[in-house]
Design a protein around this motif. Structure first.
Motif, mmCIF file in Angstrom:
data_model
loop_
_atom_site.group_PDB
_atom_site.id
_atom_site.type_symbol
_atom_site.label_atom_id
_atom_site.label_comp_id
_atom_site.label_asym_id
_atom_site.label_seq_id
_atom_site.Cartn_x
_atom_site.Cartn_y
_atom_site.Cartn_z
ATOM 1 N N VAL A 189 -0.352 -6.142 -4.573
ATOM 2 C CA VAL A 189 -0.104 -5.420 -3.326
ATOM 3 C C VAL A 189 -0.450 -3.950 -3.552
ATOM 4 C CG1 VAL A 189 1.572 -5.001 -1.495
ATOM 5 C CG2 VAL A 189 1.919 -6.923 -3.057
ATOM 6 N N ASN A 190 -1.431 -3.454 -2.839
ATOM 7 C CA ASN A 190 -1.852 -2.067 -3.017
ATOM 8 C C ASN A 190 -2.139 -1.433 -1.667
ATOM 9 O OD1 ASN A 190 -2.201 -1.626 -6.065
ATOM 10 N ND2 ASN A 190 -3.291 -3.563 -5.741
ATOM 11 N N THR A 191 -2.289 -0.116 -1.693
ATOM 12 C CA THR A 191 -2.586 0.604 -0.467
ATOM 13 C C THR A 191 -3.712 1.618 -0.722
ATOM 14 O OG1 THR A 191 -1.608 1.916 1.311
ATOM 15 C CG2 THR A 191 -0.759 2.330 -0.879
ATOM 16 N N CYS A 192 -4.466 1.901 0.334
ATOM 17 C CA CYS A 192 -5.558 2.869 0.179
ATOM 18 C C CYS A 192 -5.751 3.628 1.474
ATOM 19 C CB CYS A 192 -6.870 2.155 -0.176
ATOM 20 S SG CYS A 192 -7.409 0.993 1.072
ATOM 21 N N THR A 193 -6.344 4.804 1.337
ATOM 22 C CA THR A 193 -6.792 5.532 2.520
ATOM 23 C C THR A 193 -8.307 5.403 2.627
ATOM 24 O OG1 THR A 193 -6.957 7.672 3.611
ATOM 25 C CG2 THR A 193 -6.881 7.714 1.202
ATOM 26 N N GLY A 226 -6.239 -6.593 -12.361
ATOM 27 C CA GLY A 226 -6.229 -5.309 -11.653
ATOM 28 C C GLY A 226 -4.816 -4.804 -11.405
ATOM 29 N N PRO A 227 -4.709 -3.588 -10.849
ATOM 30 C CA PRO A 227 -3.403 -2.956 -10.631
ATOM 31 C C PRO A 227 -2.627 -3.557 -9.456
ATOM 32 C CG PRO A 227 -5.163 -1.608 -9.733
ATOM 33 C CD PRO A 227 -5.837 -2.761 -10.412
ATOM 34 N N THR A 228 -1.335 -3.277 -9.425
ATOM 35 C CA THR A 228 -0.521 -3.608 -8.250
ATOM 36 C C THR A 228 0.499 -2.486 -8.034
ATOM 37 O OG1 THR A 228 0.748 -5.356 -7.140
ATOM 38 C CG2 THR A 228 1.237 -4.990 -9.475
ATOM 39 N N GLY A 229 0.854 -2.281 -6.761
ATOM 40 C CA GLY A 229 1.838 -1.244 -6.443
ATOM 41 C C GLY A 229 1.290 0.162 -6.561
ATOM 42 N N LYS A 230 -0.009 0.329 -6.285
ATOM 43 C CA LYS A 230 -0.647 1.638 -6.438
ATOM 44 C C LYS A 230 -1.303 2.087 -5.129
ATOM 45 C CE LYS A 230 0.082 1.784 -10.923
ATOM 46 N NZ LYS A 230 1.102 2.677 -11.481
ATOM 47 N N CYS A 236 -11.831 5.112 -4.231
ATOM 48 C CA CYS A 236 -11.303 3.985 -5.010
ATOM 49 C C CYS A 236 -10.663 4.454 -6.310
ATOM 50 C CB CYS A 236 -12.392 2.943 -5.306
ATOM 51 S SG CYS A 236 -13.300 2.430 -3.858
ATOM 52 N N GLN A 237 -10.152 5.686 -6.312
ATOM 53 C CA GLN A 237 -9.447 6.182 -7.494
ATOM 54 C C GLN A 237 -7.961 6.235 -7.201
ATOM 55 O OE1 GLN A 237 -11.680 9.711 -7.685
ATOM 56 N NE2 GLN A 237 -13.067 8.949 -9.267
ATOM 57 N N GLU A 238 -7.149 5.895 -8.240
ATOM 58 C CA GLU A 238 -5.704 5.941 -8.039
ATOM 59 C C GLU A 238 -5.290 7.380 -7.730
ATOM 60 O OE1 GLU A 238 -3.350 4.129 -11.186
ATOM 61 O OE2 GLU A 238 -1.578 5.070 -10.302
ATOM 62 N N GLU A 239 -4.392 7.518 -6.779
ATOM 63 C CA GLU A 239 -3.994 8.837 -6.282
ATOM 64 C C GLU A 239 -2.479 8.941 -6.360
ATOM 65 O OE1 GLU A 239 -4.833 11.985 -5.665
ATOM 66 O OE2 GLU A 239 -6.387 11.478 -4.205
ATOM 67 N N LYS A 240 -1.959 10.189 -6.485
ATOM 68 C CA LYS A 240 -0.499 10.383 -6.439
ATOM 69 C C LYS A 240 -0.004 10.104 -5.022
ATOM 70 C CE LYS A 240 -0.216 13.810 -10.069
ATOM 71 N NZ LYS A 240 -0.028 15.224 -10.384
ATOM 72 N N TRP A 241 1.214 9.560 -4.918
ATOM 73 C CA TRP A 241 1.772 9.190 -3.597
ATOM 74 C C TRP A 241 2.039 10.415 -2.744
ATOM 75 C CZ3 TRP A 241 1.777 4.180 -2.331
ATOM 76 C CH2 TRP A 241 1.844 3.223 -3.358
#
Ligand SMILES: NC(=O)c1ccc[n+]([C@@H]2O[C@H](COP(=O)([O-])OP(=O)(O)OC[C@H]3O[C@@H](n4cnc5c(N)ncnc54)[C@H](OP(=O)(O)O)[C@@H]3O)[C@@H](O)[C@H]2O)c1
Length: 241
Positions: A189-193, A226-230, A236-241
Motif C-alpha cells: 500500500v503506497n501513495t504518490c503525487t 518493493g516498498p510499502t507504506g511510503k 517516483c522517488q520516496e519523499e518525506k510525508w
C-alpha cells in the motif's frame, strides 16, 4: 468466471479523464486488464471506446466512490467476472476553490473529504477481500504534495487549501496505517503525487498527463520486494510525508 488470459487486473477510479485515463492507457499498454472506473456511464463509455480504438484491453466499471451501493455493485461485478483484483488505484479526486482556512465552512470540508478520503477509504475497505485473493496485491492512493507538511514547510510560497490538503493528509495516514496492518501479507500500500499536471482539476496548468501518470504506474507495478507504506513524488522517488 471470465478468463483474463492471466493478465493482472487493475481497477482505476475516476479514470474517464485526466491522470486516471492516462494511467489506464499506460497500464493497458503494459499488458494489464484495465477496469476503467467512471461514476458517469456515458463519460466512461467514451473513454473506454477511445482506448479500445488503440487496441488496448479495457472495460468499464461504473463506480461513484461516494456511494456505497455503487461501490458494492462494482465489487459484485468484479467478483462475478474475475473472483479477485490485483491492483486498486484510488485516483478519484476533487479540488474546489477554497477561502482562507479561518473562513472555511463545513460543506467545503465535507465535499473534499467525501471524495478524496472517505471515497478512497470505503472503496479500499470494500475491495480488500478481493485484493487478498491476488498473489501480489497493490493499492495505490493518489495524493497531493499539498497533503504533505514537509512540502508546506519547505516550499517558498504559502498555499491555502486546508480542506483539500487535510483530505489528502488523511489519505496519507490511511496509506501508512493500512500498510502496517497488511505488512505480513503480499499486499503493498503506497501513495504518490502526480505533481502539478495539466487536467481539468488545475485548469490545465502543469506538466503533461503522460508525466503525471508516471508515479502511479510505478507504484501499481512494484515488484514483490518493493516498498510499502511510503509516499513517492512525481519522479517516483520516496519523499518525506
Ligand atoms: N492535476 C494535478 O495537478 C494533481 C496534483 C496533485 C494531485 N492530483 C490528484 O490526482 C487525481 C486525479 O486528478 P486529475 O488531475 O486527473 O483530475 P480530473 O481530470 O478532474 O479527474 C478527476 C476524476 O475523478 C473523478 N471523480 C470525481 N468525483 C468522483 C466520485 N464521486 N466518484 C468517482 N469518481 C469521481 C472525476 O469524474 P467526473 O469526470 O465524473 O467528474 C474524474 O474522472 C486526484 O486525486 C487529484 O487530487 C492531481
Amino acid at each position: 468466471m471470465a478468463t483474463n488470459d492471466n493478465k493482472k487486473i487493475v481497477l482505476i477510479t475516476g479514470a474517464n479523464k485526466g491522470i486516471g485515463f492516462e494511467v489506464a492507457r499506460q497500464l493497458a499498454q503494459k499488458g494489464f486488464q484495465v477496469l476503467l472506473g467512471s461514476r458517469d456511464e456515458q463519460r466512461g463509455k467514451k473513454a473506454v471506446e477511445q482506448l479500445l480504438s488503440e487496441n488496448l484491453s479495457v472495460s468499464l466499471i461504473q463506480i461513484d466512490v461516494t456511494n456505497q451501493t455503487s461501490i458494492d455493485a462494482a465489487v459484485n461485478e468484479i467478483t462475478n467476472k474475475y473472483g479477485y483484483l490485483d491492483i486498486l488505484i484510488n485516483n478519484s479526486g476533487i479540488y474546489i476553490k477554497e477561502p482562507r482556512p479561518s473562513q472555511l465552512t463545513l460543506d467545503i470540508f465535507q465535499d473534499n473529504f467525501n471524495v478524496n478520503f472517505f471515497g478512497a477509504f470505503f472503496v479500499t475497505k470494500s475491495f480488500l477481500p478481493l485484493i487478498r485473493k491476488s498473489l501480489s496485491g497493490r493499492i495505490v492512493n493518489v495524493t497531493s504534495a499539498l497533503g504533505s507538511i514537509y512540502f508546506h514547510e519547505t516550499c517558498k510560497q504559502s498555499y491555502f487549501h486546508l480542506a483539500y490538503s487535510a483530505s489528502k493528509a488523511s489519505l496519507n495516514m490511511f496509506t501508512y496505517q493500512l500498510a502496517q496492518e497488511l505488512k505480513n501479507t503480499n499486499i503493498k500500500v503506497n501513495t504518490c503525487t502526480p505533481g502539478l499536471t495539466a487536467t481539468e482539476l488545475t485548469n490545465f496548468h502543469g506538466h503533461s498527463v503522460e508525466i503525471g501518470a508516471k508515479s502511479t504506474v510505478f507504484l501499481a507495478t512494484l515488484p514483490d520486494d518493493g516498498p510499502t507504506g511510503k509516499y513517492f513524488n512525481e519522479n517516483c522517488q520516496e519523499e518525506k510525508w
